[in-house]
Motif scaffolding. Structure first.
Motif, PDB file in Angstrom:
ATOM      1  N   THR A 213       0.807  -1.225   0.000  1.00 11.94           N
ATOM      2  CA  THR A 213       0.000   0.000   0.000  1.00 11.94           C
ATOM      3  C   THR A 213       0.835   1.267   0.000  1.00 11.94           C
ATOM      4  O   THR A 213       0.392   2.298  -0.510  1.00 11.94           O
TER       5      THR A 213
ATOM      6  N   TYR B  36      -4.759  10.748   1.263  1.00 12.41           N
ATOM      7  CA  TYR B  36      -4.311   9.670   0.392  1.00 12.41           C
ATOM      8  C   TYR B  36      -4.072   8.365   1.157  1.00 12.41           C
ATOM      9  O   TYR B  36      -3.898   7.310   0.541  1.00 12.41           O
ATOM     10  N   HIS B  37      -4.033   8.456   2.473  1.00 10.35           N
ATOM     11  CA  HIS B  37      -3.689   7.304   3.311  1.00 10.35           C
ATOM     12  C   HIS B  37      -4.224   7.621   4.702  1.00 10.35           C
ATOM     13  O   HIS B  37      -4.313   8.795   5.082  1.00 10.35           O
TER      14      HIS B  37
ATOM     15  N   TYR C  97     -13.213   7.871  -0.008  1.00 10.92           N
ATOM     16  CA  TYR C  97     -11.923   7.247   0.265  1.00 10.92           C
ATOM     17  C   TYR C  97     -12.045   5.732   0.127  1.00 10.92           C
ATOM     18  O   TYR C  97     -12.905   5.104   0.750  1.00 10.92           O
TER      19      TYR C  97
ATOM     20  N   GLY D 188      -9.022   3.754   0.121  1.00 10.21           N
ATOM     21  CA  GLY D 188      -7.665   3.281   0.352  1.00 10.21           C
ATOM     22  C   GLY D 188      -7.580   2.391   1.575  1.00 10.21           C
ATOM     23  O   GLY D 188      -8.510   1.655   1.899  1.00 10.21           O
TER      24      GLY D 188
END
Length: 309
Positions: free
Chosen positions: A76, A228-229, A277, A279
Motif C-alpha cells: 500500500t 491519500y492514506h 476514500y 484506500g
C-alpha cells in the motif's frame, strides 16, 4: 476500504517474507512497508528496513511483486519516515536523494504512495514560545514553509511524472525532529505553497486529539481531496495526569490501537466513505498496553467489524 499495517512501527523486526505471510494469515489486506535509515537492520542483513531500493532499481521489482502477489497482499505504501527539512545540509542532501530513490522504486513496484514526515528544520516547537504570537522571533513557521517549498516542489514534480503520490504523516513530534504537517492551518499553507496533487496527507486522527483538534469527521470532509492514506491509530487521554501536568506535560496521553482508545471509528469510517476514500487504514502498533502482532490482528478484526466486513 482495506485494513493493513505498518511493517516496522512498534513491532519486532522480522523479515519481509514473514511479515507478508503473517498478514495473509491474520486478515490484513495490505502492508505499509517501512524502510530507510531510521529503521533497524533485519536479521543482520545489508539494509535498514524492509526494502532494498538499490536492488529493486538495478535488478527489477519482480521478486518483491511476486512475494506480495503470491499471498494476495497489497503493497500500500513505502514509508521511509525521514525529515528532509533538517538544518544539517549534508544530511538533508542525503535524505533528498533517498526520497528520490524511494519515489522511483515505488513507481517500479507499482506502489501508489510514499508516506513520510514533512519534517522541520527547527525542531518540534517551531511555533515558538507559547502565547507570544506569530511575529515573535522564536516563531520559525515561515522558515520551515520556505524550506518545504524549495525541497518538495521538485519532489512533487518527480512524483507526478512517476505516477506516485507523497502522503505526509500528521504527527506533531515527527520522530523527535518535528513535523510541519500536523494541523489544518499548516496543511493549508503547505498545499498553497506547493499545490501539486502529488502531495497529500497520511491522515492520523490520534495526534489531533491530544493537540486539541477534535472534529475529526469535519477535517476529513474539509481535506478529503488530500487524504491519500489513513493511519489506524487511536489515543487515550490520561485525565488525572493532565490535571496535574497541564498541556506542557509529557505523559497525559498515550497511543492505543483502534478499538482500545477514545476515537469514534464508526464516525471516522462514515466520513471517509462520504468523501469517497477507498484506500487503506494502516494500523500502527504504538500501544504499550497491548503490544505485539497478536494485538494488531485483534485491532484489524475490530476495524473489519466497523467496516461491516
Amino acid at each position: 476500504m482495506k485494513v493493513g499495517f505498518a511493517s516496522l512501527v512498534g513491532l519486532p523486526p522480522i523479515p519481509l517474507e514473514e511479515a507478508v505471510a503473517w498478514a495473509a494469515a491474520n486478515g490484513l489486506q495490505g502492508i505499509e512497508v517501512n524502510t530507510g535509515p531510521v529503521y533497524p537492520f533485519i536479521d543482520d542483513g545489508p539494509i535498514q528496513g524492509h526494502l532494498d531500493l538499490d536492488r529493486i532499481l538495478t535488478d527489477g521489482p519482480e521478486s518483491t511483486r511476486t512475494l506480495f502477489d503470491s499471498h494476495g497482499i497489497e503493497l500500500t505504501a513505502i514509508a521511509p519516515m525521514i525529515n528532509l527539512l533538517t538544518s544539517d545540509l549534508d544530511l538533508r542532501a542525503q535524505r533528498i536523494e533517498y526520497m528520490r530513490q524511494t519515489i522511483d522504486a515505488a513507481a517500479a513496484l507499482g506502489c501508489p504512495l510514499v508516506v513520510t514526515f514533512t519534517g522541520s528544520g527547527h525542531g518540534m516547537y517551531f511555533y515558538g514560545l507559547p502565547g507570544v504570537g506569530d511575529g515573535h522571533a522564536s516563531n520559525r513557521v515561515r522558515d520551515n514553509l520556505e524550506c518545504f517549498t524549495e525541497i518538495y516542489g521538485p519532489l512533487a514534480e518527480q512524483a507526478e511524472a512517476r505516477g506516485v503520490r507523497i502522503a505526509f504523516e500528521t504527527a506533531g513530534r515527527g520522530g523527535g525532529e518535528g513535523n510541519i504537517a500536523h494541523n489544518p492551518e499548516l496543511w493549508d499553507a503547505m498545499f498553497d505553497a506547493v499545490p501539486s496533487p502529488a502531495l497529500g496527507l497520511s491522515f492520523d486522527p490520534s495526534h489531533l486529539v491530544w493537540l486539541g483538534i477534535d472534529d475529526i469527521p469535519g477535517l476529513i470532509h474539509e481535506f478529503g481531496d488530500r487524504i491519500y492514506h489513513v493511519d489506524g491509530k487511536d489515543v487515550e487521554i490520561v485525565r488525572e495526569r493532565l490535571k496535574r501536568q497541564g498541556i506542557l506535560g509529557s505523559s497525559w496521553w498515550r497511543y492505543r490501537l483502534p478499538g482500545n482508545g477514545e476515537l469514534d471509528w464508526p464516525a471516522i469510517v462514515a466520513a471517509l466513505r462520504a468523501i469517497g476514500y477507498d484506500g487503506t487504514i494502516s494500523i500502527e502498533q504504538e500501544d504499550d498496553l497491548d503490544p505485539g502482532y497478536d494485538a494488531v490482528a485483534r485491532s484489524a478484526r475490530y476495524l473489519h467489524e466497523v467496516l461491516g466486513e
